[in-house]
Design a protein around this motif. Sequence first.
Motif, PDB file in Angstrom:
ATOM      1  N   LEU A   6       0.853  -1.183   0.000  1.00  0.00           N
ATOM      2  CA  LEU A   6       0.000   0.000   0.000  1.00  0.00           C
ATOM      3  C   LEU A   6       0.890   1.233   0.000  1.00  0.00           C
ATOM      4  CD1 LEU A   6      -2.766   1.452   0.384  1.00  0.00           C
ATOM      5  CD2 LEU A   6      -2.394   1.196   2.857  1.00  0.00           C
ATOM      6  N   LEU A   7       0.921   1.946  -1.121  1.00  0.00           N
ATOM      7  CA  LEU A   7       1.693   3.189  -1.198  1.00  0.00           C
ATOM      8  C   LEU A   7       0.872   4.278  -0.540  1.00  0.00           C
ATOM      9  CD1 LEU A   7       2.892   2.877  -4.898  1.00  0.00           C
ATOM     10  CD2 LEU A   7       4.124   2.235  -2.817  1.00  0.00           C
ATOM     11  N   TYR A   8       1.443   4.876   0.498  1.00  0.00           N
ATOM     12  CA  TYR A   8       0.692   5.795   1.358  1.00  0.00           C
ATOM     13  C   TYR A   8       1.641   6.867   1.875  1.00  0.00           C
ATOM     14  CZ  TYR A   8      -3.644   6.316   4.086  1.00  0.00           C
ATOM     15  OH  TYR A   8      -4.842   6.729   4.578  1.00  0.00           O
ATOM     16  N   TYR A  35       5.379   3.820   3.137  1.00  0.00           N
ATOM     17  CA  TYR A  35       5.194   5.268   3.256  1.00  0.00           C
ATOM     18  C   TYR A  35       6.191   5.977   2.350  1.00  0.00           C
ATOM     19  CZ  TYR A  35       2.582   3.719   7.281  1.00  0.00           C
ATOM     20  OH  TYR A  35       1.670   3.066   8.085  1.00  0.00           O
ATOM     21  N   PHE A  36       5.655   6.748   1.414  1.00  0.00           N
ATOM     22  CA  PHE A  36       6.529   7.509   0.542  1.00  0.00           C
ATOM     23  C   PHE A  36       6.407   8.984   0.902  1.00  0.00           C
ATOM     24  CE2 PHE A  36       2.550   7.458  -1.733  1.00  0.00           C
ATOM     25  CZ  PHE A  36       2.506   8.598  -2.514  1.00  0.00           C
ATOM     26  N   ALA A  68      10.747   9.374  -8.624  1.00  0.00           N
ATOM     27  CA  ALA A  68      11.869   9.749  -7.750  1.00  0.00           C
ATOM     28  C   ALA A  68      11.754   9.131  -6.358  1.00  0.00           C
ATOM     29  CB  ALA A  68      11.947  11.270  -7.635  1.00  0.00           C
ATOM     30  N   SER A  69      10.541   8.990  -5.850  1.00  0.00           N
ATOM     31  CA  SER A  69      10.394   8.605  -4.437  1.00  0.00           C
ATOM     32  C   SER A  69      10.077   7.141  -4.192  1.00  0.00           C
ATOM     33  CB  SER A  69       9.319   9.475  -3.775  1.00  0.00           C
ATOM     34  OG  SER A  69       8.061   9.276  -4.387  1.00  0.00           O
ATOM     35  N   ILE A  70       9.441   6.441  -5.115  1.00  0.00           N
ATOM     36  CA  ILE A  70       8.997   5.068  -4.859  1.00  0.00           C
ATOM     37  C   ILE A  70      10.100   4.018  -5.023  1.00  0.00           C
ATOM     38  CG2 ILE A  70       7.363   3.252  -5.536  1.00  0.00           C
ATOM     39  CD1 ILE A  70       6.013   5.618  -4.099  1.00  0.00           C
TER      40      ILE A  70
END
Length: 144
Positions: A6-8, A35-36, A68-70
Motif C-alpha cells: 500500500l503506497l501511502y 510510506y513515501f 523519484a520517491s517510490i
Amino acid sequence: MLTFDLLYPTPESGEDDFIELARRADPAALVRPIYFPWPDGVDDLADLPTSERYDAVRCLGSETHLRASIPPLIAKDARPDATIFGVTSASFLQGPEGVAQQLDTLAGITGTPVTSTTAAFQRALGHLGISRVSLASIYHRDGS
C-alpha cells in the motif's frame, strides 16, 4: 496469502482501514504499508493555504515525484502480488486519463499489477451503471 503493498504518504492517517479490510477478507490478505514522502517543502498539509494544498497533492501523485520517491522503497526480495496507490486526492486530480497514466507509471516502477482508490471507485461505478455522482471534497474547485 495474497500480499499487497500500500503506497501511502502519511503514517497513522487511515491506512489501518486497508489493513483491517484485507485481514477480514476470505481468504485473508496481507497489506504492507509503504510510506513515501511528500514533495519537498511539504511537512503538514494543514499548515498550507488551500491553493498550496492542491498543488502539493497534485505533485504527490505526479509521475516525476513517483519515479523519484517510490523505487528506493520497493523491497526487491519480497515482491507483493499487487500494489495499491492509496491516495485518492492525488489520483483523481488529472481525470480518468490521468488515473490510467498514473497506474501505468506505478506498474512500471513496481513491476506488479497496480490499482488505486480512484480506479476502484471508477470500476465500481461502471459496474453499477452509475454515470453521475456527487462529490464532497476539502479541495476547492478552483484550487484556492
